[in-house]
Design a protein around this motif. Structure first.
Motif, PDB file in Angstrom:
ATOM      1  N   ALA A 164      53.284  26.500  43.007  1.00  0.00           N
ATOM      2  CA  ALA A 164      53.160  27.950  43.132  1.00  0.00           C
ATOM      3  C   ALA A 164      52.586  28.544  41.858  1.00  0.00           C
ATOM      4  O   ALA A 164      51.728  29.428  41.904  1.00  0.00           O
ATOM      5  N   SER A 165      53.044  28.020  40.715  1.00  0.00           N
ATOM      6  CA  SER A 165      52.540  28.539  39.446  1.00  0.00           C
ATOM      7  C   SER A 165      51.041  28.337  39.340  1.00  0.00           C
ATOM      8  O   SER A 165      50.305  29.210  38.867  1.00  0.00           O
ATOM      9  N   LEU A 166      50.595  27.156  39.791  1.00  0.00           N
ATOM     10  CA  LEU A 166      49.150  26.894  39.728  1.00  0.00           C
ATOM     11  C   LEU A 166      48.387  27.922  40.554  1.00  0.00           C
ATOM     12  O   LEU A 166      47.381  28.484  40.115  1.00  0.00           O
ATOM     13  N   ILE A 167      48.888  28.191  41.780  1.00  0.00           N
ATOM     14  CA  ILE A 167      48.203  29.176  42.629  1.00  0.00           C
ATOM     15  C   ILE A 167      48.222  30.544  41.963  1.00  0.00           C
ATOM     16  O   ILE A 167      47.225  31.257  41.960  1.00  0.00           O
ATOM     17  N   LEU A 168      49.371  30.903  41.392  1.00  0.00           N
ATOM     18  CA  LEU A 168      49.486  32.195  40.716  1.00  0.00           C
ATOM     19  C   LEU A 168      48.429  32.336  39.639  1.00  0.00           C
ATOM     20  O   LEU A 168      47.733  33.349  39.550  1.00  0.00           O
ATOM     21  N   VAL A 169      48.317  31.280  38.835  1.00  0.00           N
ATOM     22  CA  VAL A 169      47.384  31.351  37.706  1.00  0.00           C
ATOM     23  C   VAL A 169      45.954  31.495  38.208  1.00  0.00           C
ATOM     24  O   VAL A 169      45.180  32.316  37.703  1.00  0.00           O
ATOM     25  N   VAL A 170      45.604  30.728  39.253  1.00  0.00           N
ATOM     26  CA  VAL A 170      44.241  30.818  39.782  1.00  0.00           C
ATOM     27  C   VAL A 170      43.971  32.232  40.299  1.00  0.00           C
ATOM     28  O   VAL A 170      42.945  32.847  39.983  1.00  0.00           O
ATOM     29  N   SER A 171      44.908  32.776  41.083  1.00  0.00           N
ATOM     30  CA  SER A 171      44.700  34.119  41.642  1.00  0.00           C
ATOM     31  C   SER A 171      44.577  35.158  40.538  1.00  0.00           C
ATOM     32  O   SER A 171      43.663  35.983  40.545  1.00  0.00           O
ATOM     33  N   ALA A 172      45.520  35.093  39.590  1.00  0.00           N
ATOM     34  CA  ALA A 172      45.516  36.094  38.520  1.00  0.00           C
ATOM     35  C   ALA A 172      44.231  35.997  37.717  1.00  0.00           C
ATOM     36  O   ALA A 172      43.603  37.020  37.399  1.00  0.00           O
ATOM     37  N   ALA A 173      43.792  34.762  37.433  1.00  0.00           N
ATOM     38  CA  ALA A 173      42.562  34.590  36.657  1.00  0.00           C
ATOM     39  C   ALA A 173      41.382  35.190  37.415  1.00  0.00           C
ATOM     40  O   ALA A 173      40.514  35.850  36.842  1.00  0.00           O
ATOM     41  N   THR A 174      41.364  34.982  38.745  1.00  0.00           N
ATOM     42  CA  THR A 174      40.263  35.531  39.539  1.00  0.00           C
ATOM     43  C   THR A 174      40.250  37.044  39.455  1.00  0.00           C
ATOM     44  O   THR A 174      39.196  37.663  39.255  1.00  0.00           O
ATOM     45  N   VAL A 175      41.424  37.664  39.614  1.00  0.00           N
ATOM     46  CA  VAL A 175      41.482  39.125  39.591  1.00  0.00           C
ATOM     47  C   VAL A 175      41.065  39.657  38.217  1.00  0.00           C
ATOM     48  O   VAL A 175      40.326  40.642  38.118  1.00  0.00           O
ATOM     49  N   VAL A 176      41.510  38.969  37.160  1.00  0.00           N
ATOM     50  CA  VAL A 176      41.128  39.417  35.817  1.00  0.00           C
ATOM     51  C   VAL A 176      39.614  39.317  35.656  1.00  0.00           C
ATOM     52  O   VAL A 176      38.967  40.209  35.091  1.00  0.00           O
ATOM     53  N   THR A 177      39.033  38.224  36.179  1.00  0.00           N
ATOM     54  CA  THR A 177      37.574  38.082  36.112  1.00  0.00           C
ATOM     55  C   THR A 177      36.898  39.257  36.806  1.00  0.00           C
ATOM     56  O   THR A 177      35.942  39.849  36.292  1.00  0.00           O
ATOM     57  N   VAL A 178      37.386  39.592  38.007  1.00  0.00           N
ATOM     58  CA  VAL A 178      36.809  40.709  38.757  1.00  0.00           C
ATOM     59  C   VAL A 178      36.911  42.001  37.944  1.00  0.00           C
ATOM     60  O   VAL A 178      35.935  42.753  37.809  1.00  0.00           O
ATOM     61  N   ALA A 179      38.101  42.221  37.374  1.00  0.00           N
ATOM     62  CA  ALA A 179      38.296  43.450  36.594  1.00  0.00           C
ATOM     63  C   ALA A 179      37.348  43.477  35.404  1.00  0.00           C
ATOM     64  O   ALA A 179      36.752  44.501  35.089  1.00  0.00           O
ATOM     65  N   PHE A 180      37.180  42.312  34.783  1.00  0.00           N
ATOM     66  CA  PHE A 180      36.294  42.218  33.640  1.00  0.00           C
ATOM     67  C   PHE A 180      34.855  42.541  34.045  1.00  0.00           C
ATOM     68  O   PHE A 180      34.171  43.323  33.414  1.00  0.00           O
ATOM     69  N   LEU A 181      34.432  41.941  35.162  1.00  0.00           N
ATOM     70  CA  LEU A 181      33.078  42.186  35.664  1.00  0.00           C
ATOM     71  C   LEU A 181      32.875  43.664  35.945  1.00  0.00           C
ATOM     72  O   LEU A 181      31.869  44.262  35.594  1.00  0.00           O
ATOM     73  N   ARG A 182      33.874  44.269  36.614  1.00  0.00           N
ATOM     74  CA  ARG A 182      33.761  45.682  36.963  1.00  0.00           C
ATOM     75  C   ARG A 182      33.708  46.541  35.721  1.00  0.00           C
ATOM     76  O   ARG A 182      32.913  47.455  35.634  1.00  0.00           O
ATOM     77  N   GLY A 183      34.561  46.215  34.762  1.00  0.00           N
ATOM     78  CA  GLY A 183      34.566  46.974  33.522  1.00  0.00           C
ATOM     79  C   GLY A 183      33.214  46.917  32.838  1.00  0.00           C
ATOM     80  O   GLY A 183      32.687  47.916  32.400  1.00  0.00           O
ATOM     81  N   ARG A 184      32.616  45.730  32.832  1.00  0.00           N
ATOM     82  CA  ARG A 184      31.340  45.580  32.159  1.00  0.00           C
ATOM     83  C   ARG A 184      30.246  46.354  32.867  1.00  0.00           C
ATOM     84  O   ARG A 184      29.414  46.979  32.235  1.00  0.00           O
ATOM     85  N   THR A 185      30.244  46.287  34.200  1.00  0.00           N
ATOM     86  CA  THR A 185      29.158  46.970  34.905  1.00  0.00           C
ATOM     87  C   THR A 185      29.371  48.473  34.920  1.00  0.00           C
ATOM     88  O   THR A 185      28.433  49.228  35.004  1.00  0.00           O
ATOM     89  N   GLU A 186      30.631  48.920  34.848  1.00  0.00           N
ATOM     90  CA  GLU A 186      30.855  50.358  34.891  1.00  0.00           C
ATOM     91  C   GLU A 186      30.419  51.032  33.597  1.00  0.00           C
ATOM     92  O   GLU A 186      29.947  52.153  33.611  1.00  0.00           O
ATOM     93  N   VAL A 187      30.578  50.330  32.488  1.00  0.00           N
ATOM     94  CA  VAL A 187      30.129  50.894  31.216  1.00  0.00           C
ATOM     95  C   VAL A 187      28.626  51.122  31.254  1.00  0.00           C
ATOM     96  O   VAL A 187      28.111  52.093  30.726  1.00  0.00           O
ATOM     97  N   LYS A 188      27.937  50.230  31.943  1.00  0.00           N
ATOM     98  CA  LYS A 188      26.479  50.281  31.938  1.00  0.00           C
ATOM     99  C   LYS A 188      25.915  51.484  32.678  1.00  0.00           C
ATOM    100  O   LYS A 188      24.752  51.791  32.523  1.00  0.00           O
ATOM    101  N   ARG A 189      26.709  52.088  33.499  1.00  0.00           N
ATOM    102  CA  ARG A 189      26.124  53.163  34.288  1.00  0.00           C
ATOM    103  C   ARG A 189      25.868  54.379  33.431  1.00  0.00           C
ATOM    104  O   ARG A 189      26.652  54.719  32.579  1.00  0.00           O
TER     105      ARG A 189
END
Lengths: 266, 391, 318
Positions: free
Chosen positions: A241-266
């Motif tokens: 379960a911990s492994l799944i948690l880490v994968v999911s959380a890492a994915t969401v953080v990546t998404v947030a990071f991507l969004r943050g980066r592209t939103e600054v650019k606007r």
């Protein structure tokens, strides 16, 4: 809203955050606990993670889960992106109605969607010999679940972009294909990546729909965890379960990071 | 552009700027090779809203042409039709003498500087500028050379590696300009290019844009709602209202001889009043107005228009003098209602009879006695300073 | 170069009716063509695998169960009557109780989420700009992690021999033989934890738009903080509040995993009832009827949600 920063609000907010993360933290902590039973801390170990490598059922389930998530995300990304692009650029009769249909899987209780698909697959089985519940049906179900999420995320991204950019590209001598290739697609990309990552987590974490549309032999990690919870949890399951948690959380953080980066650019 | 063009455009760019005589009558023969954009009876409707109600317009090669009007007058629609970003319902458009309506935007020899610049956010400044050349599949050495030279021209070479979100408004404007200019278009379209900039920056860029245009000799078609901007930069201006061109002429013509009260009031400040024609001798009219009996001298071109007894007249505030004037001027006695100073000029509201006149005078430091509200003052207006309106 | 007027009118008439669309001239019919190959596959997919099956569920809910659990296609409204309490022996409260309990649990979860979500929304809105994104991400991370894992995490925390249960027993807030899990407290705690992000996000969007000057003005006019909150702040954040409540209520009342793992056998909600009918009881028509009712509840909530958020940008999912 700088005025409303009373320490009380802050304290309450921090408590709520603790509350939100408590179940995740507990599972993570227990996955490193030496104790096999009970809730007492008896020492640190990574033994449970290592034992997972020998657990054939867990490995098979992990393989199934990944295969399912990758296949369905791939299909859903293609379908959902084309849908989002088409819906934000072109008109067709019933578009408004379909827009509402797209939101059904977002709001509908999982169980309703799950039994609806179960009924549907049972019906197909009657008419189509050899059609068995299993990986295929689960993949079909997951794609259905994922398309709206990807389409909604990509459309939101397109709504954020200046529609004049495509006109500017045409003005600068780019025909429709070059405009799409050099302007529209790069601009949609953050949305596509974010949408498909979210869809991937959705598939990775889904239990209810998988549980109803799967057949004998096709077990995914969430199904494995569910049956373990019903039978009694082992520390190995904590590790899994911990492994799944880490994968999911890492994915969401990546998404947030991507969004943050592209939103600054606007 | 200082470098020779290697594009396969079907038109030939003039190497040097050749200014056409602005006093030449506007109606030139359609076959004249010097016309670069010809619009014939263009109409465009958006539902109930008539954006263009039959616009005919000729733009000459190498001129700085402005479309001026309030928002919603159809000027941007006209620009978009020329660019190929919109199509008229009826009418004909020729660019460089050839029919252009069947050409999509990407095949027209025009480029646009968009109002909000529409810079590609995912590309750097130099990539933005190179975009048009890349789309035409030019050799990369050419692309680099032309991009660099246009960035030098617009003074943005140090910004080459930045992304649009790292630029200020003025810098974005330069990049948008460079991105369009690098393609060496037959016509450069500018859609309110300075709309988003502050007043001071605007003045600087106006001057620069004008100089750039003269140097390159490219035809500029410029859309604006700012009359100062249009008058300061253009060779000719078309004033638009409600989908029509109400007057077309040089900035001086528009300012000195507005044909309608809309033009008179849209361009600068003016005093408008009505009068009855009493007597007419050649170009000299004698009229009875609320201000009293006035003598008015009209230029030869408009003399046929005044075969009416009822006239609408106007005079610009700075053409009314408060310091004696010349012999032969109209003389009016008035009372100063209010007076204020904007620094370079003094603005007075003077009551003559029942009419309030606005009078402005440059602060040259000559006036020995300051005027105050309530003082009586003698105003003089030269007969040639009036203009006659057609509506 | 020159052209007679007749020639040019011919050119004009030959031009097909078209409009420029994002810089590309398109004949008016081309929209449908483009839309059909871009959206067609997905539209077909969603019709086949979402709308079709749901309609099939609706149809099934009017069918009958045969003696061996097979489906008999004979029209009946018996399933719905049964759900609303009509049993073989007169009124039977067991089934309607499931419905009422689900709605009650949904409502209670929404209220608890609101109480917990409000301070968080205000807290995040008050953060410096660059921290807001990070804080919002922190809110949504748990939502995207596995629900099962979070649920059994609560099992561990609330276990009868866990710290919390023992602490409560020593403080005499819990009877010596009382348990947090399985039971109501555990279900509610897990539901609130699960759906809190759905409340915080729309609330935050509303709070972010709040005009602080209004509140100060209210304080200036002598309103107490509580009164200022009630009469000035609350009306302004109402759209987010309603949206949040709907977004929590809908999935919470249809939850299946949390009551299943934390509630024990007695606390069946709609979701568990559906699972029961499709699983052990093998009464698919009746299960379908329950699912249809769940769908109707969702439809009503969704309608309310669109009414409230109309004209605003949709509350984006994480």
């Amino acid at each position: 809203m700088k005025t409303r920063r009373s320490p009380l609000t802050g304290l309450a907010a921090v408590l709520v955050f603790v509350f939100l993360y408590a179940p995740l933290a507990v599972v993570l902590v227990f996955s490193f606990n030496v104790a096999r039973h009970g809730t007492m801390w008896e020492g640190f170990t990574v033994d449970w993670y290592l034992r997972l490598l020998d657990n054939q059922a867990a490995l098979a389930a992990a393989f199934n889960t990944l295969q399912l998530a990758c296949t369905s995300t791939l299909f859903a990304t293609c379908l959902g992106t084309a849908l989002a692009y088409g819906m934000s650029r072109y008109e067709f009769p019933g578009k408004r109605l379909f827009h509402h249909v797209l939101h059904i899987p977002v709001f509908i209780p999982d169980i309703v969607l799950a039994v609806a698909l179960l009924l549907f697959f049972a019906l197909v089985r009657k008419f189509l010999a050899g059609f068995e519940l299993g990986m295929t049906t689960m993949t079909l179900a997951h794609i259905t679940l994922q398309i709206p999420f990807i389409a909604i995320v990509v459309r939101a991204r397109m709504a954020d972009c200046d529609p004049q950019l495509e006109e500017a590209a045409a003005d600068l001598g780019a025909g429709p294909w070059l405009t799409f290739r050099h302007v529209t697609l790069p601009l949609m990309m953050p949305g596509i990546v974010a949408g498909s990552l979210l869809a991937f987590t959705l598939s990775l974490d889904d239990f209810v729909v998988s549980f109803f549309t799967t057949g004998p032999g096709a077990t995914t990690l969430p199904i494995l965890i569910y049956s373990s919870v019903k039978r009694g949890i082992t520390p190995e399951i904590h590790a899994l379960a911990s492994l799944i948690l880490v994968v999911s959380a890492a994915t969401v953080v990546t998404v947030a990071f991507l969004r943050g980066r592209t939103e600054v650019k606007r | 552009m200082t470098v020779p063009s290697s594009t396969t455009f079907w038109f030939i760019l003039p190497c040097r700027f050749t200014k056409t005589n602005p006093l030449q009558p506007a109606e030139t023969n359609a076959a004249d090779g010097s016309l670069v954009v010809e619009c014939q009876q263009l109409t465009r409707r958006f539902g109930q809203f008539e954006a263009l109600a039959g616009v005919s317009l000729n733009i000459r090669r190498g001129e700085f042409f402005s479309l001026l009007g309030p928002s919603g007058c159809g000027k941007t629609t006209l620009l978009r039709i020329i660019a190929g970003l919109d199509l008229p319902d009826t009418g004909e458009l020729r660019i460089g003498g050839l029919p252009a309506l069947h050409l999509p935007a990407w095949k027209r020899p025009v480029n646009t500087v968009f109002q909000n610049y529409a810079l590609f956010p995912h590309l750097s400044v130099s990539e933005n500028i190179a975009f048009g050349l890349r789309m035409k599949r030019l050799p990369s050495a050419d692309i680099v050379r032309r991009t660099t030279s246009v960035m030098e021209l617009t003074q943005i070479l140090p910004l080459a590696g930045r992304h649009p979100h790292e630029l200020s408004g003025g810098q974005k404007q330069r990049v948008a300009l460079a991105r369009a200019l690098v393609n060496e278009p037959a016509v450069l379209l500018l859609d309110e290019p300075m709309g988003a900039l502050d007043a001071k920056l605007r003045k600087e860029l106006q001057l620069e844009l004008r100089q750039l245009q003269r140097r390159l000799g490219i035809t500029f078609v410029h859309v604006t709602h700012d009359q100062d901007e249009a008058l300061a930069m253009s060779d000719r201006v078309a004033v638009m209202n409600a989908g029509r061109i109400v007057q077309l002429g040089t900035p001086d013509e528009l300012y000195d001889r507005p044909k309608t009260s809309f033009v008179a009031e849209f361009i600068g400040v003016c005093n408008l009043f009505e009068g009855n024609l009493i007597r007419r001798t050649k170009q000299l009219l004698e009229t009875e107005t609320p201000l009293g009996r006035l003598r008015i001298e009209l230029p030869a071109t408009t003399i046929e228009l005044s075969e009416r007894s009822r006239l609408r007249l106007g005079v610009r505030p700075e053409r009314i003098a408060m310091d004696g004037g010349q012999p032969g001027d109209n003389r009016l006695l008035g009372i100063v209602q209010s007076i204020s100073s904007s620094g370079p000029e003094t603005i007075a509201q003077v009551r003559v009879g029942d009419t309030l006149l606005r009078v402005t005078e440059l602060n040259m430091g000559r006036r020995s006695v300051a005027l105050h509200a309530g003082d009586s003052v003698e105003l003089t207006i030269s007969p040639g300073n009036f203009f006659l309106l057609e509506d | 170069m020159t052209s007679a007027p007749t020639e040019s009118t011919k050119v004009k008439n030959r031009r097909p009716r078209q409009a420029v669309h994002f810089g590309e001239p398109l004949p008016l019919g081309a929209h449908l063509c483009r839309a059909s190959w871009l959206c067609g596959p997905s539209v077909t997919w969603m019709m086949l695998f979402l709308v079709g099956p749901l309609l099939f569920v609706v149809a099934m809910s009017f069918a009958q169960r045969g003696d061996d659990g097979e489906i008999v296609w004979r029209f009946t409204t018996e399933n719905y009557a049964r759900l609303f309490g009509q049993g073989a022996l007169g009124f039977d409260p067991v089934q309607p109780l499931i419905l009422a309990r689900s709605l009650g649990v949904g409502l209670l979860t929404a209220i608890l989420c609101l109480l917990a979500g409000l301070p968080v929304a205000f807290f995040i809105a008050g953060l410096p700009h660059r921290w807001k994104g990070a804080a919002l991400t922190l809110v949504v991370i748990p939502f995207w992690t596995n629900l099962l894992v979070r649920t059994y995490g609560w099992q561990l925390i609330l276990a009868p021999d866990g710290w919390i249960a023992r602490g409560l027993r020593t403080a005499n807030w819990l009877a010596a033989d009382g348990e947090l899990y399985p039971g109501w407290p555990a279900v509610l705690i897990a539901l609130v934890c699960d759906y809190l992000p759905f409340m915080i996000l729309p609330l935050y969007t509303s709070v972010e738009k709040l005009d602080p000057a209004l509140e100060e003005a209210a304080a200036d006019l002598g309103a107490s903080p509580l009164r200022a909150f009630w009469s000035v702040v609350l009306p302004q954040i109402r759209p987010g509040l309603i949206a949040g409540c709907v977004l929590v209520f809908l999935p919470a009342s249809g939850q299946f995993v949390i009551p299943d793992l934390l509630g024990g056998a007695k606390l069946a909600l709609l979701g568990n009832a559906v699972q029961q009918q499709f699983g052990a009881s093998r009464d698919w028509p009746y299960g379908s009827a329950i699912a249809v009712v769940a769908l109707l509840v969702m439809g009503a909530g969704l309608w309310l949600h669109t009414r409230v958020t109309r004209g605003r940008r949709e509350v984006a999912l994480p």
